[in-house]
Write a protein that holds these residues in place. Structure first.
Motif, PDB file in Angstrom:
ATOM      1  N   ALA A 195       0.832  -1.210   0.000  1.00 24.06           N
ATOM      2  CA  ALA A 195       0.000   0.000   0.000  1.00 24.06           C
ATOM      3  C   ALA A 195       0.862   1.253   0.000  1.00 24.06           C
ATOM      4  N   GLY A 196       0.717   2.069  -1.029  1.00 21.36           N
ATOM      5  CA  GLY A 196       1.314   3.392  -1.042  1.00 21.36           C
ATOM      6  C   GLY A 196       2.793   3.469  -1.342  1.00 21.36           C
ATOM      7  N   ARG A 197       3.425   2.311  -1.635  1.00 21.09           N
ATOM      8  CA  ARG A 197       4.872   2.310  -1.821  1.00 21.09           C
ATOM      9  C   ARG A 197       5.290   1.959  -3.243  1.00 21.09           C
ATOM     10  N   TYR A 198       4.332   2.038  -4.167  1.00 17.73           N
ATOM     11  CA  TYR A 198       4.704   1.957  -5.575  1.00 17.73           C
ATOM     12  C   TYR A 198       3.698   2.769  -6.364  1.00 17.73           C
ATOM     13  N   SER A 199       3.991   4.049  -6.449  1.00 19.24           N
ATOM     14  CA  SER A 199       3.088   5.001  -7.090  1.00 19.24           C
ATOM     15  C   SER A 199       3.915   6.013  -7.876  1.00 19.24           C
ATOM     16  N   LEU A 200       3.241   6.916  -8.554  1.00 18.09           N
ATOM     17  CA  LEU A 200       3.941   7.975  -9.276  1.00 18.09           C
ATOM     18  C   LEU A 200       4.742   8.877  -8.346  1.00 18.09           C
ATOM     19  N   LEU A 201       4.400   8.896  -7.052  1.00 18.43           N
ATOM     20  CA  LEU A 201       5.100   9.752  -6.103  1.00 18.43           C
ATOM     21  C   LEU A 201       6.054   8.991  -5.190  1.00 18.43           C
ATOM     22  N   ASP A 202       5.936   7.682  -5.106  1.00 20.28           N
ATOM     23  CA  ASP A 202       6.704   6.899  -4.132  1.00 20.28           C
ATOM     24  C   ASP A 202       7.032   5.537  -4.744  1.00 20.28           C
ATOM     25  N   GLN A 203       8.295   5.331  -5.071  1.00 16.30           N
ATOM     26  CA  GLN A 203       8.700   4.057  -5.672  1.00 16.30           C
ATOM     27  C   GLN A 203       9.597   3.233  -4.750  1.00 16.30           C
ATOM     28  N   ARG A 204       9.400   3.355  -3.429  1.00 14.83           N
ATOM     29  CA  ARG A 204      10.257   2.612  -2.510  1.00 14.83           C
ATOM     30  C   ARG A 204      10.144   1.098  -2.694  1.00 14.83           C
ATOM     31  N   GLY A 205       9.014   0.637  -3.195  1.00 11.69           N
ATOM     32  CA  GLY A 205       8.854  -0.802  -3.417  1.00 11.69           C
ATOM     33  C   GLY A 205       9.787  -1.354  -4.469  1.00 11.69           C
ATOM     34  N   LEU A 206      10.355  -0.477  -5.291  1.00  9.39           N
ATOM     35  CA  LEU A 206      11.217  -0.927  -6.383  1.00  9.39           C
ATOM     36  C   LEU A 206      12.632  -1.248  -5.911  1.00  9.39           C
ATOM     37  N   THR A 307       3.114   6.059 -24.510  1.00 10.16           N
ATOM     38  CA  THR A 307       4.482   5.894 -24.034  1.00 10.16           C
ATOM     39  C   THR A 307       5.203   7.240 -23.949  1.00 10.16           C
ATOM     40  N   ALA A 308       4.781   8.193 -24.783  1.00 12.54           N
ATOM     41  CA  ALA A 308       5.411   9.517 -24.748  1.00 12.54           C
ATOM     42  C   ALA A 308       5.209  10.201 -23.403  1.00 12.54           C
ATOM     43  N   LEU A 309       4.116   9.890 -22.721  1.00 13.62           N
ATOM     44  CA  LEU A 309       3.878  10.482 -21.398  1.00 13.62           C
ATOM     45  C   LEU A 309       4.932   9.994 -20.411  1.00 13.62           C
ATOM     46  N   TRP A 310       5.156   8.681 -20.374  1.00 13.51           N
ATOM     47  CA  TRP A 310       6.158   8.150 -19.443  1.00 13.51           C
ATOM     48  C   TRP A 310       7.529   8.735 -19.766  1.00 13.51           C
ATOM     49  N   ALA A 311       7.832   8.851 -21.064  1.00  6.97           N
ATOM     50  CA  ALA A 311       9.132   9.384 -21.465  1.00  6.97           C
ATOM     51  C   ALA A 311       9.313  10.820 -20.978  1.00  6.97           C
ATOM     52  N   GLU A 312       8.261  11.640 -21.097  1.00  2.00           N
ATOM     53  CA  GLU A 312       8.392  13.025 -20.651  1.00  2.00           C
ATOM     54  C   GLU A 312       8.522  13.121 -19.132  1.00  2.00           C
ATOM     55  N   LEU A 313       7.801  12.276 -18.412  1.00  2.00           N
ATOM     56  CA  LEU A 313       7.916  12.298 -16.951  1.00  2.00           C
ATOM     57  C   LEU A 313       9.343  11.977 -16.520  1.00  2.00           C
ATOM     58  N   LYS A 314       9.996  11.068 -17.246  1.00  2.90           N
ATOM     59  CA  LYS A 314      11.390  10.761 -16.932  1.00  2.90           C
ATOM     60  C   LYS A 314      12.312  11.900 -17.331  1.00  2.90           C
ATOM     61  N   GLU A 315      12.073  12.475 -18.494  1.00  2.00           N
ATOM     62  CA  GLU A 315      12.913  13.581 -18.969  1.00  2.00           C
ATOM     63  C   GLU A 315      12.870  14.763 -18.001  1.00  2.00           C
ATOM     64  N   ALA A 321      14.839   7.592 -14.105  1.00  2.00           N
ATOM     65  CA  ALA A 321      15.102   7.155 -15.483  1.00  2.00           C
ATOM     66  C   ALA A 321      14.996   5.650 -15.648  1.00  2.00           C
ATOM     67  N   ASP A 322      15.284   4.889 -14.569  1.00  2.00           N
ATOM     68  CA  ASP A 322      15.311   3.437 -14.694  1.00  2.00           C
ATOM     69  C   ASP A 322      14.025   2.752 -14.219  1.00  2.00           C
ATOM     70  N   VAL A 323      12.999   3.522 -13.848  1.00  2.00           N
ATOM     71  CA  VAL A 323      11.763   2.899 -13.373  1.00  2.00           C
ATOM     72  C   VAL A 323      11.033   2.270 -14.566  1.00  2.00           C
ATOM     73  N   PRO A 324      10.560   1.028 -14.432  1.00  2.00           N
ATOM     74  CA  PRO A 324       9.848   0.401 -15.553  1.00  2.00           C
ATOM     75  C   PRO A 324       8.470   1.032 -15.741  1.00  2.00           C
ATOM     76  N   THR A 325       8.118   1.291 -16.978  1.00  2.00           N
ATOM     77  CA  THR A 325       6.803   1.885 -17.267  1.00  2.00           C
ATOM     78  C   THR A 325       6.050   1.003 -18.256  1.00  2.00           C
ATOM     79  N   PRO A 326       4.738   1.080 -18.259  1.00  5.61           N
ATOM     80  CA  PRO A 326       3.938   0.203 -19.126  1.00  5.61           C
ATOM     81  C   PRO A 326       4.074   0.576 -20.606  1.00  5.61           C
ATOM     82  N   GLU A 327       3.802  -0.407 -21.431  1.00  7.01           N
ATOM     83  CA  GLU A 327       3.641  -0.106 -22.854  1.00  7.01           C
ATOM     84  C   GLU A 327       2.325   0.647 -23.022  1.00  7.01           C
ATOM     85  N   GLU A 328       2.168   1.276 -24.163  1.00  6.06           N
ATOM     86  CA  GLU A 328       0.937   2.003 -24.415  1.00  6.06           C
ATOM     87  C   GLU A 328      -0.260   1.055 -24.338  1.00  6.06           C
TER      88      GLU A 328
END
Length: 330
Positions: A195-206, A307-315, A321-328
């Motif tokens: 709960a709450g540890r793998y989100s757009l704001l918190d990736q501690r689960g990774l 996929t362009a959204l995930w790319a811009e969030l990383k940019e 940069a190394d967080v896995p993101t979904p395919e479109e």
């Protein structure tokens, strides 16, 4: 709605799960009718995984969920509940349970119990409140201060019940990643509810848990993808982990929202889809208290996320940069 296996086990869950704390009067009251309508709307949207716990509303969530599912074919849905807190009558208690987050009369008290006997008693009581003859998944619930007892007493009992066919899967549910990772290493659990540890704001689960889960064949159900509200509707006064969001996090959430909207994607849709970038994630669990919320969650999960959204969030440094993101999603 797509279904995924929980790790190596035979239990499959829908990508969207119904979190039933809300219909246990989390923070504010919900009527019996509203609770039934929320479950019905989730069902109509394709949800077939429902999660509850004795803790939620001192048993109210289990009673309402069981009643709402009573007319549904039992083999068509998966139900999980939790062990670790025994509910005991408190006939002399007065007032409500808001100190624990639930707007219900304080007619029971919770007692921590991760013994083998406590596990059996908890599950028997849950089956009675749910009016069901079986539970598909049992989670060890928040054993933060009871790790050794949960590991040496409660877990072996759950393992026995699974071997006997009483349970389809067993797991641990927490809002931290470190102890569940230990359970993945040291036990044969099927699933972690994180709960709450793998989100757009918190990736501690990774850091450890998610890679370890993928390696060991353990499924992960991600809860708290909105971080208790901030990623659902970022604005002054929004909450993060059930407390007022710090200014820095609010600013970050607003930047996420702005970029999502420029790509034509609601922030809620991106927040729901993000966890599926990791192969260990089988489902996202959304706390739901109304039919409108149930329908919205299902609709948001279906929204295409380019996929362009995930790319811009990383940019822009809003995701590592190394967080896995979904395919479109089409």
């Amino acid at each position: 709605m797509r279904q995924n296996p929980l790790g190596r086990g035979a239990v499959h869950v829908t990508e969207l799960a119904f979190g039933a704390a809300g219909i246990g009067n989390l923070f504010t009251p919900v009527s019996d009718a509203q609770a039934e309508q929320a479950v019905a709307a989730a069902w109509e949207s394709g949800v077939r995984y429902f999660d509850t716990a004795p803790h939620y509303g001192l048993g109210l969530s289990e009673r309402r969920l069981g009643a709402a599912l009573a007319t549904r074919p039992r083999d068509e849905y998966v139900l999980s509940t939790k062990v670790g807190r025994i509910l005991e009558p408190a006939p002399d208690a007065q007032g409500d349970d808001l100190a624990n987050g639930f707007a219900v009369p304080a007619r029971h008290r919770r007692r921590w119990d991760f013994t083998a006997e406590g596990v059996r008693r908890s599950l028997e009581n849950s089956l009675e409140r749910l009016s069901l003859d079986r539970i598909d998944i049992a989670y060890l619930h928040d054993p933060d201060d009871h790790a050794e007892q949960a590991l040496t007493e409660a877990y072996p009992e759950l393992e026995r019940l699974r071997a006997e066919g009483v349970l389809g899967a067993i797991g641990i549910g927490m809002n931290q990643a470190e102890l569940p990772a230990r359970f993945i290493r040291d036990t044969d659990i099927d699933v972690v509810l994180l709960a709450g540890r793998y989100s757009l704001l918190d990736q501690r689960g990774l850091a450890e848990l998610l890679p370890l889960a993928a390696e060991r064949g353990v499924g992960v159900v991600v809860g708290g993808v909105f971080n208790s509200g901030l990623l659902a509707d970022p604005k002054p006064g929004a909450t993060f982990d059930y407390a007022a969001a710090p200014t820095e996090l609010l600013d970050r959430a607003l930047r996420l929202k702005d970029i999502c909207e420029r790509h034509g994607v609601p922030l809620r849709a991106a927040a729901l889809r993000f966890p599926f970038g990791h192969p260990a994630v089988a489902s996202v669990l959304v706390g739901t208290r109304s039919a409108a919320e149930a329908r919205d969650a299902a609709a948001m999960l279906e929204r295409p996320v380019p996929t362009a959204l995930w790319a811009e969030l990383k940019e822009r440094g809003l995701l590592p940069a190394d967080v896995p993101t979904p395919e479109e999603v089409s």
